[in-house]
Design a protein around this motif. Structure first.
Motif, PDB file in Angstrom:
ATOM      1  N   MET A 148      -6.388  -3.005  19.314  1.00 46.89           N
ATOM      2  CA  MET A 148      -6.771  -2.360  18.071  1.00 46.89           C
ATOM      3  C   MET A 148      -6.608  -3.340  16.923  1.00 46.89           C
ATOM      4  O   MET A 148      -5.580  -3.974  16.783  1.00 46.89           O
ATOM      5  N   ARG A 149      -7.645  -3.432  16.099  1.00 53.51           N
ATOM      6  CA  ARG A 149      -7.620  -4.327  14.944  1.00 53.51           C
ATOM      7  C   ARG A 149      -7.692  -3.508  13.658  1.00 53.51           C
ATOM      8  O   ARG A 149      -8.491  -2.575  13.562  1.00 53.51           O
ATOM      9  N   MET A 150      -6.877  -3.880  12.691  1.00 51.12           N
ATOM     10  CA  MET A 150      -6.847  -3.155  11.415  1.00 51.12           C
ATOM     11  C   MET A 150      -6.798  -4.147  10.260  1.00 51.12           C
ATOM     12  O   MET A 150      -6.090  -5.145  10.317  1.00 51.12           O
ATOM     13  N   ILE A 151      -7.562  -3.822   9.212  1.00 47.10           N
ATOM     14  CA  ILE A 151      -7.431  -4.519   7.935  1.00 47.10           C
ATOM     15  C   ILE A 151      -6.766  -3.556   6.967  1.00 47.10           C
ATOM     16  O   ILE A 151      -7.111  -2.370   6.908  1.00 47.10           O
ATOM     17  N   ILE A 152      -5.805  -4.063   6.209  1.00 44.94           N
ATOM     18  CA  ILE A 152      -5.151  -3.257   5.187  1.00 44.94           C
ATOM     19  C   ILE A 152      -5.135  -4.052   3.888  1.00 44.94           C
ATOM     20  O   ILE A 152      -4.891  -5.258   3.888  1.00 44.94           O
ATOM     21  N   SER A 153      -5.454  -3.372   2.801  1.00 43.23           N
ATOM     22  CA  SER A 153      -5.569  -4.060   1.520  1.00 43.23           C
ATOM     23  C   SER A 153      -4.900  -3.247   0.419  1.00 43.23           C
ATOM     24  O   SER A 153      -5.009  -2.028   0.369  1.00 43.23           O
ATOM     25  N   GLY A 154      -4.191  -3.944  -0.441  1.00 39.53           N
ATOM     26  CA  GLY A 154      -3.532  -3.312  -1.579  1.00 39.53           C
ATOM     27  C   GLY A 154      -2.716  -4.384  -2.266  1.00 39.53           C
ATOM     28  O   GLY A 154      -2.062  -5.181  -1.606  1.00 39.53           O
ATOM     29  N   GLY A 155      -2.751  -4.458  -3.561  1.00 42.27           N
ATOM     30  CA  GLY A 155      -2.015  -5.545  -4.197  1.00 42.27           C
ATOM     31  C   GLY A 155      -1.866  -5.382  -5.684  1.00 42.27           C
ATOM     32  O   GLY A 155      -2.206  -4.358  -6.260  1.00 42.27           O
ATOM     33  N   GLY A 156      -1.317  -6.420  -6.273  1.00 34.32           N
ATOM     34  CA  GLY A 156      -1.093  -6.440  -7.712  1.00 34.32           C
ATOM     35  C   GLY A 156       0.335  -6.090  -8.068  1.00 34.32           C
ATOM     36  O   GLY A 156       1.009  -6.818  -8.783  1.00 34.32           O
ATOM     37  N   THR A 157       0.822  -4.960  -7.557  1.00 31.79           N
ATOM     38  CA  THR A 157       2.188  -4.528  -7.823  1.00 31.79           C
ATOM     39  C   THR A 157       2.869  -4.152  -6.516  1.00 31.79           C
ATOM     40  O   THR A 157       2.211  -3.860  -5.508  1.00 31.79           O
ATOM     41  N   GLY A 158       4.206  -4.130  -6.558  1.00 32.67           N
ATOM     42  CA  GLY A 158       4.960  -3.742  -5.371  1.00 32.67           C
ATOM     43  C   GLY A 158       4.639  -2.331  -4.931  1.00 32.67           C
ATOM     44  O   GLY A 158       4.728  -2.008  -3.733  1.00 32.67           O
ATOM     45  N   GLY A 159       4.240  -1.471  -5.883  1.00 28.58           N
ATOM     46  CA  GLY A 159       3.898  -0.095  -5.550  1.00 28.58           C
ATOM     47  C   GLY A 159       2.689   0.028  -4.646  1.00 28.58           C
ATOM     48  O   GLY A 159       2.501   1.060  -3.996  1.00 28.58           O
TER      49      GLY A 159
END
Length: 376
Positions: A1-12
Motif C-alpha cells: 500500500m502506497r500513501m501520500i500525505i501532505s500538510g505543512g506550514g505549522t506544527g498544527g
C-alpha cells in the motif's frame, strides 16, 4: 500500500500528519508513505527526522485580502498542481491525505483530478480556506469537531466523518508519576500547566505575573509555566523586577520550552492554554480542565470557536484575550481551586470530549477508500 500525505506550514498541520502516517504504518503492512511539503516550511525539517520520505513543491498561501500577490499566487498554483501530479504519477499512491495548510491544496487537487482516492482532515471548528476549497473535490472529510460538520453542510453527509483530532500516543501513555518525577513536581500539590504555544503568548505571560504574586509559596498549587523561547528572558526579568523570589517560593517552575509535553500533561490538574486544535485534542484526551485564552489573530478567529465548543460542553472556561488581566486570571484559577466539585466535573466533561483513538479512526477511514483493484 502506497500513501501520500501532505500538510505543512505549522506544527498544527505537520504533527497530525505524522501521527496519522505512523498509525497507517501500523495498520497496513509493507506500506510506503511519502510526505509532500515545501522546502521552506517546518515540515522540511520535521518530517525527515521522523524517518519518512519527503518530496517538495513550490507553493505559497493566499493573502486574506484582494491583492496582486494573490493573482500571482493563483497563477503559480497552477504550476504546483502540475508538479504535484508528476510526483503522484511517479509514486503511484493508493490514497492521498491532506491535513491542512496551503501546501496540501495542489497535492489533493492533483490527486482528485487523477482519480486517486482522497481525504482531508480538518482540525478546527471553522475550516481553513484550503480545506473549504478541497471539500468540493475529495472523497472524505474527517473533522476534529462535530460542530465543523455544519461548515461543510452543502456536501453529502456521508462524505463527512467526525473522528476527532489525532494525538501522539505518548500523550496517553505518560503517567502522572512519570511526569511528576521528570519535572520535579510535588505529588501533594495540584499542578497548573501554563502554555501559550511553542513561541509563547505575551498576553498570557504578562498576566501570569499577578498569578505568581498571589500563589507564590502556596501549599495547595504548583505552577509549571512554559513561556516560549522568545518570551523567556523577558518574563524572568519582569518577575525579578516585581520582587517575586521564585527560587524560594518552592512551587513555581518556569521553562522556555518543554520537549516532552506528554509528561507535563500527565501531571497536570488544570491548564491555561491557547485554543489550537492539537493542544485541545491533547487536553481532552487526558481529561484536563482548562482556562482557554484563544489567540485573537488566528485565521477566521478559529481558536475562539474551538474554545467555545469546549466551554459549551462544560470542559473549559474561556477568557477573551482582550479581556485578559492578571487579576481576572488569578480570580478564575482561585475560583476553580476553591471548588473541587466544579474542577472534577470539568475534568469529566473534558474526558468525554476526548478522542484518543482519532488517529486510528482517520487511518482506517483512509485505508477504506482504497479501490479494490488498487489494493496490493
Amino acid at each position: 500500500m502506497r500513501m501520500i500525505i501532505s500538510g505543512g506550514g505549522t506544527g498544527g498541520h505537520i504533527y497530525p500528519a505524522i501521527t496519522i502516517a505512523k498509525e497507517v504504518a501500523k495498520l497496513a503492512k509493507n506500506s510506503e508513505i511519502l510526505f509532500v511539503g515545501t522546502k521552506h516550511g517546518l515540515e522540511a525539517d520535521i518530517v525527515p527526522k521522523e524517518g519518512f520520505n519527503f518530496a517538495t513543491i513550490e507553493v505559497r498561501g493566499l493573502e486574506r485580502r484582494l491583492s496582486w500577490q494573490n493573482v500571482r499566487t493563483i497563477i503559480s498554483t497552477i504550476g504546483s498542481v502540475w508538479s504535484s501530479a508528476k510526483i503522484i504519477k511517479d509514486f503511484k499512491p493508493d490514497v492521498v491525505i491532506g491535513t491542512g495548510g496551503y501546501v496540501c491544496g495542489p497535492v489533493l487537487l492533483a490527486a482528485s483530478l487523477l482519480k486517486i482516492p482522497t481525504l482531508i482532515q480538518e482540525q478546527n471548528v471553522i475550516p481553513g480556506i484550503t480545506n473549504k476549497i478541497l471539500a468540493r473535490f475529495v472523497d472524505k472529510i474527517a473533522v476534529g469537531y462535530a460542530e465543523a460538520e455544519r461548515c461543510f453542510g452543502r456536501y453529502k453527509p456521508q462524505q463527512i466523518v467526525f473522528t476527532g483530532n489525532p494525538i501522539r500516543p505518548e500523550v496517553m501513555s505518560a503517567t502522572r508519576q512519570e511526569g511528576q518525577l521528570a519535572l520535579q513536581l510535588d505529588a501533594n500539590k495540584l499542578t497548573l500547566l501554563v502554555v501559550g504555544g511553542s513561541r509563547g503568548a505575551r498576553s498570557i505571560n504578562n498576566a501570569m505575573l499577578d498569578v505568581y504574586q498571589h500563589f507564590a509559596g502556596s501549599q495547595r498549587i504548583q505552577i509549571l509555566h512554559v513561556t516560549g523561547q522568545n518570551e523567556y528572558n523577558s518574563i524572568v526579568g519582569n518577575i525579578k523586577q516585581s520582587g517575586i523570589d521564585i527560587s524560594n517560593a518552592g512551587n513555581i517552575i518556569i521553562k522556555p520550552y518543554l520537549y516532552n509535553m506528554p509528561l507535563a500533561l500527565g501531571a497536570a490538574d488544570l491548564a491555561v492554554f491557547r485554543a489550537g486544535a492539537v493542544g485541545l485534542a491533547e487536553l481532552t484526551a487526558r481529561g484536563i480542565p482548562a482556562i482557554l485564552i484563544p489567540y485573537p489573530y488566528a485565521a477566521e478567529n478559529h481558536q475562539e470557536f474551538n474554545a467555545r465548543a469546549l466551554e459549551k460542553q462544560g470542559a473549559a472556561v474561556v477568557i477573551a484575550d482582550k479581556e485578559l488581566t492578571g487579576a481576572k486570571l488569578t480570580k478564575t484559577i482561585e475560583t476553580l481551586l476553591n471548588n473541587p466539585a466544579m474542577l472534577s466535573d470539568m475534568a469529566k466533561k473534558s474526558r468525554e470530549l476526548g478522542r484518543p483513538q482519532a488517529a486510528e479512526a482517520i487511518a482506517r477511514l483512509a485505508l477504506g477508500l482504497i479501490k479494490p483493484q488498487r489494493k496490493r
